[in-house]
Design a protein around this motif. Structure first.
Motif, short mmCIF file in Angstrom:
data_model
loop_
_atom_site.label_atom_id
_atom_site.label_comp_id
_atom_site.label_asym_id
_atom_site.label_seq_id
_atom_site.Cartn_x
_atom_site.Cartn_y
_atom_site.Cartn_z
N ASN A 13 5.97 -1.46 2.46
CA ASN A 13 5.16 -0.55 3.78
C ASN A 13 4.84 -1.64 4.26
N ALA A 14 4.33 -2.75 4.33
CA ALA A 14 3.98 -3.67 5.52
C ALA A 14 3.93 -3.63 6.41
N PRO A 15 3.15 -4.03 7.24
CA PRO A 15 4.25 -4.07 9.11
C PRO A 15 4.31 -6.06 8.22
N MET A 16 5.45 -5.76 9.46
CA MET A 16 6.01 -7.31 9.62
C MET A 16 5.37 -8.17 10.46
N PRO A 17 4.72 -9.25 9.97
CA PRO A 17 3.86 -10.23 11.37
C PRO A 17 5.00 -10.49 12.49
N ALA A 18 4.03 -10.61 13.47
CA ALA A 18 4.48 -11.02 14.73
C ALA A 18 5.62 -12.38 15.34
N GLU A 19 4.87 -12.97 14.30
CA GLU A 19 6.16 -14.75 14.31
C GLU A 19 7.19 -14.60 13.50
N LEU A 20 7.63 -13.63 12.41
CA LEU A 20 8.58 -13.29 11.77
C LEU A 20 9.59 -12.07 13.02
N ARG A 21 8.98 -11.72 13.52
CA ARG A 21 9.83 -10.62 13.83
C ARG A 21 9.96 -11.49 15.08
N HIS A 22 9.86 -11.98 15.83
CA HIS A 22 10.20 -12.71 17.25
C HIS A 22 11.18 -13.13 16.50
N PHE A 23 11.62 -14.15 16.09
CA PHE A 23 12.45 -14.79 14.95
C PHE A 23 13.66 -14.06 14.64
N MET A 24 13.13 -13.07 13.83
CA MET A 24 14.56 -11.71 13.49
C MET A 24 15.37 -11.31 14.56
N ARG A 25 14.48 -11.55 15.92
CA ARG A 25 15.18 -10.66 17.16
C ARG A 25 15.65 -12.09 17.87
#
Length: 102
Positions: free
Chosen positions: A6-18
């Protein structure tokens, strides 16, 4: 290494996922009230839209880009002869925001 499910996703990865979404979805839509990173919707039916509303694109450009025409910084509205433009930004600011996001 410990794996936390349940660790939060880093903002850098979240950007590329979207990456397939328009960058203006990073701000809330002033037209329909959709939250950040949520799709715009039709207020009367609740149907989601594939593209963001023009008001959301304008709010995003105002929040992220400097305007080359009237020389305002992000977060401030564009103006013409000292009179703020209401719910509008100059076309050059839209282009600046698109170039910055690319």
């Amino acid at each position: 290494m410990t794996i936390r499910p349940n660790a939060p996703m880093p903002a850098e990865l979240r950007h590329f996922m979207r990456a397939g979404q328009h960058p203006s979805r990073s701000v809330a839509c002033p037209h329909c009230g959709a939250g950040e990173h949520k799709p715009c919707r039709v207020r009367s039916t609740g149907r989601t839209l594939p593209d963001p509303h023009p008001a959301r694109r304008t709010a995003w450009a105002e929040a992220t880009a400097c305007c080359p025409r009237c020389q305002v910084t992000p977060g401030f509205p564009c103006h013409t002869d000292g009179i703020p433009l209401r719910d509008q930004v100059h076309a050059r600011r839209h282009l600046e925001a698109e170039e910055t996001a690319a």
